[in-house]
Design a protein around this motif. Structure first.
Motif, PDB file in Angstrom:
ATOM      1  N   VAL A 320     102.864 -35.560  -3.379  1.00 48.11           N
ATOM      2  CA  VAL A 320     101.909 -34.611  -2.803  1.00 48.11           C
ATOM      3  C   VAL A 320     101.729 -33.415  -3.731  1.00 48.11           C
ATOM      4  CG1 VAL A 320     101.593 -32.939  -0.946  1.00 48.11           C
ATOM      5  CG2 VAL A 320     102.272 -35.261  -0.406  1.00 48.11           C
ATOM      6  N   PRO A 321     100.493 -33.027  -4.042  1.00 47.65           N
ATOM      7  CA  PRO A 321     100.273 -31.845  -4.881  1.00 47.65           C
ATOM      8  C   PRO A 321     100.833 -30.580  -4.228  1.00 47.65           C
ATOM      9  CG  PRO A 321      98.273 -33.157  -4.694  1.00 47.65           C
ATOM     10  CD  PRO A 321      99.242 -33.715  -3.703  1.00 47.65           C
ATOM     11  N   ARG A 322     101.144 -29.607  -5.043  1.00 47.67           N
ATOM     12  CA  ARG A 322     101.701 -28.359  -4.536  1.00 47.67           C
ATOM     13  C   ARG A 322     100.747 -27.713  -3.537  1.00 47.67           C
ATOM     14  NH1 ARG A 322     103.350 -23.928  -8.879  1.00 47.67           N
ATOM     15  NH2 ARG A 322     104.684 -25.696  -9.485  1.00 47.67           N
ATOM     16  N   GLY A 323     101.307 -27.253  -2.430  1.00 44.62           N
ATOM     17  CA  GLY A 323     100.518 -26.586  -1.413  1.00 44.62           C
ATOM     18  C   GLY A 323      99.832 -27.523  -0.431  1.00 44.62           C
ATOM     19  N   ALA A 324      99.976 -28.832  -0.649  1.00 48.19           N
ATOM     20  CA  ALA A 324      99.308 -29.811   0.206  1.00 48.19           C
ATOM     21  C   ALA A 324     100.301 -30.468   1.154  1.00 48.19           C
ATOM     22  CB  ALA A 324      98.605 -30.868  -0.645  1.00 48.19           C
ATOM     23  N   GLN A 325      99.761 -31.214   2.082  1.00 49.24           N
ATOM     24  CA  GLN A 325     100.539 -32.038   2.991  1.00 49.24           C
ATOM     25  C   GLN A 325     100.192 -33.500   2.723  1.00 49.24           C
ATOM     26  OE1 GLN A 325     102.889 -32.025   5.188  1.00 49.24           O
ATOM     27  NE2 GLN A 325     103.287 -29.860   5.592  1.00 49.24           N
ATOM     28  N   GLY A 326     101.014 -34.391   3.277  1.00 51.79           N
ATOM     29  CA  GLY A 326     100.747 -35.813   3.104  1.00 51.79           C
ATOM     30  C   GLY A 326     101.153 -36.590   4.327  1.00 51.79           C
ATOM     31  N   MET A 564      96.316 -37.287   1.745  1.00 50.93           N
ATOM     32  CA  MET A 564      96.854 -36.023   1.263  1.00 50.93           C
ATOM     33  C   MET A 564      95.777 -34.952   1.344  1.00 50.93           C
ATOM     34  SD  MET A 564      99.113 -37.181  -2.056  1.00 50.93           S
ATOM     35  CE  MET A 564     100.384 -38.436  -1.906  1.00 50.93           C
ATOM     36  N   GLY A 565      96.188 -33.740   1.597  1.00 48.36           N
ATOM     37  CA  GLY A 565      95.267 -32.620   1.671  1.00 48.36           C
ATOM     38  C   GLY A 565      95.962 -31.407   2.256  1.00 48.36           C
ATOM     39  N   ASP A 568      94.564 -26.494   6.110  1.00 46.45           N
ATOM     40  CA  ASP A 568      93.426 -25.595   6.300  1.00 46.45           C
ATOM     41  C   ASP A 568      92.161 -26.117   5.625  1.00 46.45           C
ATOM     42  OD1 ASP A 568      94.002 -25.234   3.628  1.00 46.45           O
ATOM     43  OD2 ASP A 568      94.603 -23.133   3.827  1.00 46.45           O
ATOM     44  N   ALA A 569      92.206 -27.355   5.112  1.00 45.24           N
ATOM     45  CA  ALA A 569      91.041 -28.025   4.517  1.00 45.24           C
ATOM     46  C   ALA A 569      90.491 -27.313   3.286  1.00 45.24           C
ATOM     47  CB  ALA A 569      89.933 -28.212   5.553  1.00 45.24           C
ATOM     48  N   ARG A 570      91.304 -26.519   2.623  1.00 42.45           N
ATOM     49  CA  ARG A 570      90.860 -25.915   1.368  1.00 42.45           C
ATOM     50  C   ARG A 570      90.928 -26.939   0.247  1.00 42.45           C
ATOM     51  NH1 ARG A 570      94.364 -20.641   0.581  1.00 42.45           N
ATOM     52  NH2 ARG A 570      93.251 -20.705  -1.413  1.00 42.45           N
ATOM     53  N   ALA A 571      90.103 -26.737  -0.757  1.00 40.33           N
ATOM     54  CA  ALA A 571      90.022 -27.688  -1.864  1.00 40.33           C
ATOM     55  C   ALA A 571      91.295 -27.671  -2.704  1.00 40.33           C
ATOM     56  CB  ALA A 571      88.816 -27.364  -2.745  1.00 40.33           C
ATOM     57  N   ILE A 572      91.627 -28.828  -3.262  1.00 41.11           N
ATOM     58  CA  ILE A 572      92.754 -28.976  -4.184  1.00 41.11           C
ATOM     59  C   ILE A 572      92.189 -29.629  -5.445  1.00 41.11           C
ATOM     60  CG2 ILE A 572      95.037 -29.965  -4.538  1.00 41.11           C
ATOM     61  CD1 ILE A 572      95.282 -30.159  -1.490  1.00 41.11           C
ATOM     62  N   PRO A 573      91.938 -28.866  -6.502  1.00 46.14           N
ATOM     63  CA  PRO A 573      91.217 -29.401  -7.663  1.00 46.14           C
ATOM     64  C   PRO A 573      91.805 -30.686  -8.241  1.00 46.14           C
ATOM     65  CG  PRO A 573      91.428 -27.024  -7.824  1.00 46.14           C
ATOM     66  CD  PRO A 573      92.254 -27.436  -6.662  1.00 46.14           C
ATOM     67  N   VAL A 574      93.126 -30.858  -8.185  1.00 46.67           N
ATOM     68  CA  VAL A 574      93.740 -32.030  -8.824  1.00 46.67           C
ATOM     69  C   VAL A 574      93.815 -33.228  -7.886  1.00 46.67           C
ATOM     70  CG1 VAL A 574      95.119 -30.611 -10.364  1.00 46.67           C
ATOM     71  CG2 VAL A 574      96.059 -31.283  -8.146  1.00 46.67           C
ATOM     72  N   LEU A 575      93.280 -33.123  -6.664  1.00 41.78           N
ATOM     73  CA  LEU A 575      93.460 -34.176  -5.671  1.00 41.78           C
ATOM     74  C   LEU A 575      92.298 -35.167  -5.700  1.00 41.78           C
ATOM     75  CD1 LEU A 575      95.053 -35.351  -3.284  1.00 41.78           C
ATOM     76  CD2 LEU A 575      93.751 -33.829  -1.783  1.00 41.78           C
ATOM     77  N   GLN A 576      92.581 -36.398  -6.078  1.00 41.96           N
ATOM     78  CA  GLN A 576      91.634 -37.505  -5.968  1.00 41.96           C
ATOM     79  C   GLN A 576      92.376 -38.732  -5.438  1.00 41.96           C
ATOM     80  OE1 GLN A 576      91.660 -36.053  -9.377  1.00 41.96           O
ATOM     81  NE2 GLN A 576      90.178 -34.556  -8.636  1.00 41.96           N
ATOM     82  N   GLY A 577      91.665 -39.569  -4.731  1.00 44.60           N
ATOM     83  CA  GLY A 577      92.291 -40.740  -4.135  1.00 44.60           C
ATOM     84  C   GLY A 577      92.927 -41.675  -5.144  1.00 44.60           C
ATOM     85  N   GLY A 578      92.350 -41.732  -6.337  1.00 38.57           N
ATOM     86  CA  GLY A 578      92.888 -42.625  -7.356  1.00 38.57           C
ATOM     87  C   GLY A 578      94.088 -42.064  -8.081  1.00 38.57           C
ATOM     88  N   ARG A 579      94.482 -40.846  -7.752  1.00 36.90           N
ATOM     89  CA  ARG A 579      95.653 -40.235  -8.384  1.00 36.90           C
ATOM     90  C   ARG A 579      96.852 -40.237  -7.437  1.00 36.90           C
ATOM     91  NH1 ARG A 579      93.805 -34.883 -11.871  1.00 36.90           N
ATOM     92  NH2 ARG A 579      92.815 -35.993 -13.617  1.00 36.90           N
ATOM     93  N   ALA A 580      97.184 -39.074  -6.869  1.00 36.50           N
ATOM     94  CA  ALA A 580      98.417 -38.932  -6.084  1.00 36.50           C
ATOM     95  C   ALA A 580      98.517 -39.911  -4.918  1.00 36.50           C
ATOM     96  CB  ALA A 580      98.561 -37.489  -5.594  1.00 36.50           C
TER      97      ALA A 580
END
Length: 687
Positions: A320-326, A564-565, A568-580
């Motif tokens: 999970v990217p930093r600051g996100a949930q999964g 993952m996300g 608060d539904a804020r954007a996560i620039p490094v988050l794409q389905g094909g990655r994490a």
């Protein structure tokens, strides 16, 4: 003589007063005795019958078992099976009587000797704040547990004495012992010897041996202090005192005491409770509709696989990217939930993002778009054209900003080409796609705006996972379930799960065609990070502004969905389905299917067109819902925002970390898949 007369008169008056005092005391004693007898008789008449006293007023105990039978959590007051007196081991009865009330069989409910000793203790320790000790008999303790409370007042003590004597008059000593041993509190939520035995030793009280009985009997005095799971050394020391008391009261011999090895007693391990609580919170409320048993303690056997659950938790926490949930849901082929992760940590947040949260699925939604197309007559090889599309002013574009021209359905799905999805939506109908989603178990509202083909309707992770699992089952409906059977503590079966294979959602050839598309997406398309060294079919999903990342897929009978996300539904620039998400899927599935045989899919993979230049998501991780971003309502967002975002963070373009992709021809694809074969070039292809 005068003095002698006065002395005699004084002595006579003293004797008279003494006689009067004795008479008054006797009358008072007789009156008190009569009052006590009347009070006892009245109390006897008001006492419930024995059956009513047996029913527990403290709530229902539920023990939850994993798929391997081990207990993962116990909920509610921990009541075990009711133990009839005839089934209680003699060593347990002897240990309890010797420890708590050695004159139990000889007193009428109260112990005058014990009360006198307690009164003397109180006199000796007046002013120190120490209470009377040793005055309560087993009958008094039972009375306090059932009818009264632990408040230390004269009025409560008087009522306790009256009720104790009433109990002794109404019930036999054996009945009183049976009630006491099944209701007394032993700590850790365990009420009664069977619950204590199961909690601390992992077996029924019917098989308690001498050391185990000594440990349990020693808990009554101070359950929290002498609990073997909290302080094993204190529990052993207290059990030694119990053995001494049993020997003192001739309940055991010296040799039996010497042979009782308390230190060798094996304690049942405490169940782990963290991420698995997301699962139990979801599964246990279903008991209300599965069974009708509000009182008896229950054993609930579930589908959760603890090894897979640990792997799922590790995979989510590691990716999970930093600051996100999964969140993650993993279903077996019949819908059995093998793993469920609702967040990074249950203790800090028990909100279940796997079953409760609703988020946009991005291109993972294209499962329903392409299934509707396949059912409508398309095949994986049907030709389509990747070209500009205008649907009432809505102009979806691909992430690469390019159009590939004539391709086939398989290629369009593998590389998540948005213009083709939009054209398919127009062709088969947006309402038809919505109906397909509902057919496959989507329970949230579905909009029918054109942008719905890119996944703008909110969904739940468990619903999406269910839909993909139904495809994996060749079109047969899958319903997630977590409870396999429910029994009472004595083994009486209350519920047994039965698999329903009667609901066919799509024809097998539609499911096979969809599996073909999804296997290609993992083999060479946007889901390459989900490869695990065996056949995998799946689909990525990334929403506008990178607010949500998804990967859904299946292999060897296991279907897993990952989201993952941010909450608060804020954007996560490094988050794409094909990655994490895809990497988390792969990390988990490598463990989940490791002991399962490799299962090839029914349809061979037919590779994408040789000349296709894939969109950015396949190589650079860009959002797979098109170069044109859409908001939560499916409306376009100006493209300048994306360009400014890339300027602020060059990593988003992928160009700073990756070389330009090689030419995508058939030879390149055969090399990627390890195929060694010759194919004739297609028409128009360069030699």
């Amino acid at each position: 003589m005068a003095k002698s007369g006065k002395s005699t008169a004084s002595s006579s008056r003293l004797k008279l007063w003494l006689i009067r005092g004795v008479k008054f005391g006797a009358v008072a004693a007789i009156g008190a005795l009569i009052a006590v007898v009347i009070a006892v008789v009245v109390a006897m008449q008001s006492l419930p019958d024995y059956g009513s006293l047996k029913s527990s007023p403290n709530g229902q105990m539920i023990r939850v078992h994993a798929a391997d039978g081990s207990v993962i959590v116990s909920l509610g007051p921990s009541f075990g099976r009711w133990m009839p007196y005839s089934q209680i081991p003699d060593v347990m009865i002897d240990a309890m009587v010797s420890t708590e009330d050695k004159r139990f069989y000889h007193h009428p409910g109260i112990d005058p000797v014990g009360m006198a000793r307690a009164a003397w203790f109180a006199i000796e320790n007046r002013g120190t704040g120490r209470r009377m000790q040793g005055a309560s008999t087993i009958t008094q303790q039972l009375t306090r547990n059932i009818f009264l409370n632990n408040s230390y007042t004269f009025g409560r003590k008087a009522r306790e004495i009256i009720l104790a004597m009433a109990l002794e008059r109404k019930f036999s000593k054996q009945q009183i012992l049976e009630l006491y041993l099944n209701k007394v509190y032993f700590g850790g939520g365990a009420y009664g010897i069977d619950a204590a035995s199961r909690k601390f030793f992992g077996h029924s009280a019917a098989t308690l041996n001498l050391p185990e009985a000594a440990i349990i009997a020693g808990l009554v005095k101070a359950p929290s202090s002498y609990s073997p799971t909290a302080d094993a050394e204190a529990a052993i020391g207290r059990a030694g005192v119990v053995l001494d008391l049993m020997r003192e009261n001739d309940k055991i011999s010296a040799s039996e005491q010497a042979a009782a090895d308390i230190g060798a007693v094996k304690l049942a391990p405490e169940p782990r409770q963290n991420s698995v609580r997301y699962f139990t919170d979801w599964a246990l409320p279903q008991l209300d509709v599965l069974i009708d048993e509000p009182n008896e303690p229950l054993d609930v056997y579930t589908t959760i696989d603890l090894g897979m659950q640990r792997a799922a938790t590790t995979a989510i926490q590691a990716n999970v990217p930093r600051g996100a949930q999964g969140a993650l849901v993993s279903l077996d082929r019949d819908g059995a939930v093998r793993a469920m992760v609702g967040g990074l940590d249950y203790v800090s947040s028990n909100y279940n993002r796997a079953t409760t949260a609703t988020r946009q699925p991005g291109s993972a939604w294209k499962l329903f778009v392409y299934m509707a197309a396949l059912e409508g007559g398309y095949t994986p090889d049907t030709g389509v054209t990747d070209e500009p599309v205008d649907i009432n002013g809505w102009k979806p574009r691909n992430s690469s900003g390019r159009f590939s021209g004539d391709i086939d359905i398989r290629t369009a799905f593998a590389y998540s080409i948005n213009t083709v999805a939009a054209k398919l939506g127009v062709e088969v109908g947006f309402a038809t796609i919505a109906d397909m989603a509902r057919r496959f178990g989507i329970t949230t509202p579905i909009n029918t705006h054109p942008s719905m083909v890119l996944g703008t309707s909110d969904v739940r992770l468990i619903d999406m996972t269910r839909a993909f699992a139904s495809v994996a089952r060749k079109g047969v409906a899958v319903t997630p379930y977590g409870i396999t059977k429910v029994t009472t503590a004595d083994g009486r079966l209350l519920y047994q799960h039965e698999d329903d294979t009667s609901r066919v959602l799509v024809a097998p050839w539609v499911a096979a065609g969809m599996t073909d598309l999804m296997q290609t997406a993992v083999s060479t398309g946007t889901g390459k990070a989900a490869q695990i060294g065996r056949p995998v079919a799946g689909k990525t999903g990334t929403t506008s502004s990178n607010k949500d990342g998804w990967f859904m897929g299946f292999s060897s009978g296991i279907t897993t969905g990952v989201w993952m996300g941010r909450d608060d539904a804020r954007a996560i620039p490094v988050l794409q389905g094909g990655r994490a998400p895809a990497r988390a899927f792969a990390d988990y599935m490598k463990v989940a299917v490791a002991k399962r045989p490799i299962e090839p899919f029914d349809t061979d993979v037919t590779l994408p067109e040789w000349q296709l230049e894939p969109d950015e998501e396949a190589y650079y991780g860009a959002a797979d819902n098109g170069g044109m971003m859409v908001d939560e309502n499916g409306l376009p967002i100006e493209t300048g925002r994306r360009q400014r975002a890339i300027e602020d963070d060059p990593d988003l373009s992928g160009e700073s970390d990756h070389e330009a992709p090689a030419r995508i021809d058939q030879q390149w694809i055969d090399n990627v898949l390890g195929r060694d074969r010759q194919r004739a070039p297609q028409r128009g292809a360069p030699e």
